[in-house]
Design a protein around this motif. Structure first.
Motif, mmCIF file in Angstrom:
data_model
loop_
_atom_site.group_PDB
_atom_site.id
_atom_site.type_symbol
_atom_site.label_atom_id
_atom_site.label_comp_id
_atom_site.label_asym_id
_atom_site.label_seq_id
_atom_site.Cartn_x
_atom_site.Cartn_y
_atom_site.Cartn_z
ATOM 1 N N UNK A 53 15.561 -8.980 -11.734
ATOM 2 C CA UNK A 53 16.911 -8.608 -11.317
ATOM 3 C C UNK A 53 17.839 -9.827 -11.318
ATOM 4 N N UNK A 54 17.319 -10.973 -10.919
ATOM 5 C CA UNK A 54 18.120 -12.193 -10.964
ATOM 6 C C UNK A 54 18.548 -12.519 -12.381
ATOM 7 N N UNK A 55 17.641 -12.294 -13.330
ATOM 8 C CA UNK A 55 17.977 -12.588 -14.727
ATOM 9 C C UNK A 55 19.020 -11.625 -15.283
ATOM 10 N N UNK A 56 19.275 -10.520 -14.585
ATOM 11 C CA UNK A 56 20.306 -9.567 -15.004
ATOM 12 C C UNK A 56 21.714 -10.011 -14.573
ATOM 13 N N UNK A 57 21.786 -11.009 -13.695
ATOM 14 C CA UNK A 57 23.088 -11.488 -13.230
ATOM 15 C C UNK A 57 23.825 -12.185 -14.366
ATOM 16 N N UNK A 58 25.139 -12.199 -14.281
ATOM 17 C CA UNK A 58 25.973 -12.685 -15.390
ATOM 18 C C UNK A 58 26.227 -14.188 -15.376
ATOM 19 N N UNK A 59 26.181 -14.837 -14.187
ATOM 20 C CA UNK A 59 26.481 -16.271 -14.134
ATOM 21 C C UNK A 59 25.561 -16.981 -13.160
ATOM 22 N N UNK A 60 25.438 -18.285 -13.348
ATOM 23 C CA UNK A 60 24.591 -19.093 -12.467
ATOM 24 C C UNK A 60 25.130 -19.166 -11.046
ATOM 25 N N UNK A 61 26.377 -18.765 -10.830
ATOM 26 C CA UNK A 61 26.976 -18.781 -9.501
ATOM 27 C C UNK A 61 26.589 -17.551 -8.680
ATOM 28 N N UNK A 62 26.019 -16.542 -9.335
ATOM 29 C CA UNK A 62 25.690 -15.290 -8.663
ATOM 30 C C UNK A 62 24.257 -15.310 -8.127
ATOM 31 N N UNK A 63 24.016 -14.520 -7.106
ATOM 32 C CA UNK A 63 22.675 -14.352 -6.542
ATOM 33 C C UNK A 63 22.580 -12.978 -5.924
ATOM 34 N N UNK A 64 21.361 -12.563 -5.620
ATOM 35 C CA UNK A 64 21.167 -11.298 -4.923
ATOM 36 C C UNK A 64 20.076 -11.444 -3.883
ATOM 37 N N UNK A 65 20.152 -10.575 -2.887
ATOM 38 C CA UNK A 65 19.153 -10.542 -1.828
ATOM 39 C C UNK A 65 18.593 -9.129 -1.749
ATOM 40 N N UNK A 66 17.279 -9.045 -1.726
ATOM 41 C CA UNK A 66 16.568 -7.777 -1.593
ATOM 42 C C UNK A 66 15.963 -7.743 -0.192
ATOM 43 N N UNK A 67 16.209 -6.664 0.532
ATOM 44 C CA UNK A 67 15.609 -6.478 1.856
ATOM 45 C C UNK A 67 14.938 -5.108 1.886
ATOM 46 N N UNK A 68 13.646 -5.104 2.190
ATOM 47 C CA UNK A 68 12.887 -3.862 2.303
ATOM 48 C C UNK A 68 12.334 -3.795 3.714
ATOM 49 N N UNK A 69 12.650 -2.697 4.404
ATOM 50 C CA UNK A 69 12.072 -2.488 5.723
ATOM 51 C C UNK A 69 11.764 -1.013 5.896
ATOM 52 N N UNK A 70 10.487 -0.692 5.816
ATOM 53 C CA UNK A 70 10.033 0.687 5.974
ATOM 54 C C UNK A 70 9.473 0.960 7.347
ATOM 55 N N UNK A 71 9.666 0.013 8.286
ATOM 56 C CA UNK A 71 9.175 0.116 9.657
ATOM 57 C C UNK A 71 7.653 0.214 9.722
ATOM 58 N N UNK A 72 6.989 -0.406 8.744
ATOM 59 C CA UNK A 72 5.537 -0.505 8.763
ATOM 60 C C UNK A 72 5.118 -1.814 9.418
#
Length: 191
Positions: A53-72
């Motif tokens: 998903x990071x490699x799908x970003x358009x510029x080196x200035x961009x980033x993403x955060x993934x948060x998964x919480x299923x209450x397990x």
């Protein structure tokens, strides 16, 4: 063999394909956080998808955060991903007890849980960040990301992830694949 990320257009440019080998990355995470097997699998799967998903970003200035919480029992799985392929992540409970499913495989869905969400926040260096949230489908990570891409980003997507953990808790193999249908994909491409 070193970790690798392959990006390709197939079916005459109508289908986008990402394949990542992430064994070294997941072993590094296992070593740094002393992850138990289910935690290695959950974080490893998320790191693998995060890399793509990071490699799908358009510029080196961009980033993403993934948060998964299923209450397990694992708590939150959190991953930051950058356009250059770098990722970092953690789980709230790295020592979650190992659970097996009825097939004898690690029960990632059981430790992640299904009563929660997968959230992707993209920092695209605009006035506000973009956030997409979906309900967890299985807690097994791959199915949850496929649902996220299809619902939140409206891109029909297949996601396959896997982490093979040895009895000594070391990572034997880890990787992921994302296949996305582009707008001009045909029924034959989809089949």
């Amino acid at each position: 063999m070193k970790d690798q990320l392959l990006k390709a257009l197939v079916c005459q440019g109508r289908v986008r394909l990402y394949i990542a080998r992430t064994t070294d990355l997941v072993q590094e995470a296992r070593d740094r956080f002393d992850l138990y097997p289910c935690a290695s699998a959950a974080l490893g799967r998320t790191l693998s998808v995060g890399t793509m998903m990071g490699s799908m970003l358009k510029s080196d200035q961009e980033m993403l955060t993934i948060a998964i919480n299923g209450h397990g029992p694992i708590g939150t799985v959190m991953v930051d991903a950058y356009a250059n392929g770098n990722v970092r992540g953690f789980v709230s409970n790295p020592h979650v007890p190992t659970q097996k499913n009825e097939n004898g495989h690690l029960d990632v869905g059981g430790v992640v849980g299904t009563n929660g969400t997968l959230t992707v926040t993209k920092d695209l260096h605009m006035e506000e960040n973009w956030t997409g949230t979906v309900a967890l489908q299985s807690g097994e990570i791959g199915e949850d990301f496929a649902y996220y891409f299809t619902l939140s980003e409206q891109i029909p997507t297949a996601v396959d992830v896997g982490v093979l953990v040895a009895p000594d808790h070391n990572i034997v193999s880890s990787g992921a694949m994302i296949i996305q249908m582009l707008p001009d994909a045909t029924e034959t491409d989809i089949s």
